[in-house]
Design an enzyme around this catalytic site. Structure first.
Site, short mmCIF file in Angstrom:
data_model
loop_
_atom_site.label_atom_id
_atom_site.label_comp_id
_atom_site.label_asym_id
_atom_site.label_seq_id
_atom_site.Cartn_x
_atom_site.Cartn_y
_atom_site.Cartn_z
N HIS A 30 -4.91 -3.25 14.01
CA HIS A 30 -6.29 -4.03 13.91
C HIS A 30 -6.37 -4.69 15.58
O HIS A 30 -7.37 -5.24 16.13
CB HIS A 30 -6.73 -4.80 13.13
CG HIS A 30 -6.87 -3.76 11.81
ND1 HIS A 30 -6.01 -3.50 10.88
CD2 HIS A 30 -8.05 -3.25 11.35
CE1 HIS A 30 -6.39 -2.62 9.95
NE2 HIS A 30 -7.70 -2.57 10.34
N HIS A 82 -0.81 7.32 7.03
CA HIS A 82 -1.62 7.30 8.25
C HIS A 82 -0.68 8.10 8.99
O HIS A 82 0.45 7.89 9.53
CB HIS A 82 -1.77 5.93 8.74
CG HIS A 82 -2.62 4.83 7.96
ND1 HIS A 82 -1.86 4.17 6.72
CD2 HIS A 82 -3.78 4.75 7.74
CE1 HIS A 82 -2.75 3.66 5.95
NE2 HIS A 82 -4.16 3.62 6.90
N ASP A 138 -8.29 7.01 11.74
CA ASP A 138 -8.46 5.78 11.21
C ASP A 138 -9.63 5.29 11.76
O ASP A 138 -10.09 5.88 12.93
CB ASP A 138 -7.11 5.09 11.27
CG ASP A 138 -7.11 3.77 10.40
OD1 ASP A 138 -7.98 3.49 9.62
OD2 ASP A 138 -5.88 3.27 10.18
N ARG A 170 0.65 -1.14 -0.08
CA ARG A 170 0.15 -0.08 -0.01
C ARG A 170 0.90 1.24 -0.02
O ARG A 170 0.30 2.38 -0.21
CB ARG A 170 -0.85 -0.11 1.31
CG ARG A 170 -1.75 -1.21 1.28
CD ARG A 170 -2.51 -1.39 2.44
NE ARG A 170 -3.44 -0.25 2.95
CZ ARG A 170 -3.85 0.13 4.03
NH1 ARG A 170 -3.29 -0.42 5.02
NH2 ARG A 170 -4.76 1.27 4.20
#
Length: 504
Positions: free
Chosen positions: A175, A163, A247, A132
């Site tokens: 996460h 980010h 986020d 990414r």
């Protein structure tokens, strides 16, 4: 920033939009997306509710990065991702990607894209970022990111640089855990922060925060919930006056203090739009925290909403031939030949059996949509050579699957293996090593991060493709058969193999 389940907005959400309680919506692939036409119907219903209440246009956002994270496929153009762009070293192609993203998203009624990621991917074990990122060089990341941002915003879709202050040197996925960046302020200035300064120069409208704790900035709080990072650094020192978006706040690193407490902490730290992700009872949380709305945040949100276009391009621009050609051009320019023993281009006789072994894509992080992709490398090779045996194995395959694959390709004169994060999957590494040891040393194509060769350094023909999408598989086949040259340049260093500092 609210999310909901369904291909059409629930009535309670439409009522809240009409009443002015909600100014922004986040859509998710698995919760809200079926087809481009369905997405446009969904967004039109939301905007109609806003108009009925005399509200300004609604901010509607999604993750449509390209490559690993594509929320809308099913006919939309599936662009190669940022690392493929990094391998092209082309700001022109980055701008073309931004053009396609902006034009297609706006045609579907989406006016906010959570892209591009401006993380400098220095850590090879960073599973949540990986391909990414544009690469591991701050200047490369900044220039390509700025080009994409400007082109996308010219099409009427607001870009979100992410980010902040940088997620490229972590090995823990927020996460599931709480990543910490241990570097000093000088290092942050030269590496992590540099691309965001470039994005601010390029007039990016929004910046998304990272759920990463930076010891040099605020050792007590992740950036998302740190006033020192958001108000002190981003607002005051860096002069950013646009939207700050969190986020997703359901991630462990932000929600470990409690779901509502995590949202409240983000707002108090300086977040303008708190993206609640998959937190339950979101409308109730909106009501509970309504009094915490800061006037400065409200003004920024209203200014962004007032800037949104109200006329949409026709839906038939989604997936159009022009955009598909751009996707293929990016893929063609990105394929990187790291090493070759003279076997390329392939010139098999008609009798030569080519075994093509690929790995079933899986979502290696929640920020991943790879599991919905079918790898078409075998089909692309078959279009050029009819005698092809296609073999597919699962990620982290059991020994029986590896044994079956080895037996199926025993009589092949040539073996091509498409790997996916093999540096983190011993089963793939064992397969490649076994082929090599029995005299069938394969051509290996890394279809995700470029680091796979670390697991089998004896391989002499190794290419990096940075993705599994159809255009990427086609580009790989073109290179293998000599139809195009491998023009890509490593955008990040493989241990023992340096990336090259070139920007076109």
């Amino acid at each position: 920033m609210l999310s909901f389940d369904g291909a059409y907005p629930p009535q309670e959400v439409l009522d809240a939009v009409q009443a002015g309680k909600i100014g922004a919506i986040c859509l998710f692939k698995h919760r809200n997306v079926e087809t481009p036409a369905q997405v446009r119907r969904l967004t039109e219903a939301l905007q109609q509710a806003a108009r009925a209440g005399g509200q300004p246009p609604l901010l509607i956002g999604i993750d449509q990065e390209g490559g690993q994270l594509i929320a809308i496929a099913a006919g939309a153009t599936e662009l190669p991702g940022n690392m493929a762009l990094g391998a092209t070293r082309s700001t022109e192609l980055a701008a073309k990607a931004g053009y396609v993203l902006g034009r297609e998203l706006l045609a579907m009624g989406i006016n906010l894209n959570f892209a591009p990621a401006l993380d400098v991917n220095i850590n090879p074990r960073n599973s949540v970022i990986g391909i990414r990122a544009f690469g591991d060089q701050p200047a490369l990341v900044g220039e390509l990111g700025a080009a994409l941002i400007q082109a996308m915003q010219e099409q009427g879709v607001l870009a979100v640089a992410k980010h902040f202050p940088g997620h490229g040197d972590t090995s823990i996925d927020p996460h599931f855990g709480a990543p910490v960046n241990h570097h000093n302020r000088q290092r942050l200035e030269t590496v992590e922060l540099a691309p965001f300064r470039r994005a601010i120069e390029a007039n990016v409208v929004a910046i998304m925060t990272a759920h990463v704790t930076f010891e040099a900035l605020d050792p007590e709080h992740p950036a998302t919930q740190s006033a020192l990072v958001l108000n002190g650094l981003l607002r005051q020192e860096m002069g950013f006056n646009g939207l700050i978006i969190s986020d997703a706040l359901d991630m462990y690193a932000a929600s470990r203090i409690g779901s509502v407490a995590g949202v409240r902490a983000a707002l108090e730290a300086g977040v303008d739009l708190a993206l609640m992700g998959h937190i339950e009872n979101q409308l109730a949380i909106v009501d509970e925290l309504a009094e915490q709305a800061r006037p400065d945040a409200v003004n920024r949100i209203l200014a962004a909403r007032a800037s949104l276009p109200t006329t949409l391009p026709p839906l038939d621009v989604v997936g159009c031939a022009e955009h598909q050609a751009i996707a293929q051009e990016i893929a063609d320019r990105s394929i990187t030949l790291v090493t070759d023993d003279g076997r390329l281009p392939l010139c098999p006789t008609p009798e030569t059996k080519i075994a093509v072994i690929t790995v079933q894509p899986t979502d290696l992080t929640p920020a991943d949509t790879s599991s919905s992709v079918t790898v078409t490398l075998g089909k692309a090779i078959r279009r050029r050579h009819s005698n092809v045996c296609e073999i597919n194995i699962p990620y982290q395959a059991p020994e029986t699957s590896i044994g079956d694959a080895l037996e199926a390709c025993r009589d092949a004169g040539l073996v091509v293996v498409g790997t996916i994060a093999a540096s983190e999957d011993e089963s793939q590494a064992a397969l490649v090593r076994a082929l090599h040891e029995r005299g069938q040393s394969p051509v290996v194509v890394a279809l995700r991060t470029p680091y796979d060769i670390v697991a089998f350094p004896m391989i002499e023909t190794y290419l990096c493709a940075y993705g599994v999408r159809t255009v990427t598989c086609e580009a790989v086949a073109k290179v293998l058969f000599g139809e195009i040259e491998a023009r890509g340049i490593l955008p990040c260093a493989i241990p023992g193999i340096e990336s090259q500092d070139i920007i076109a």
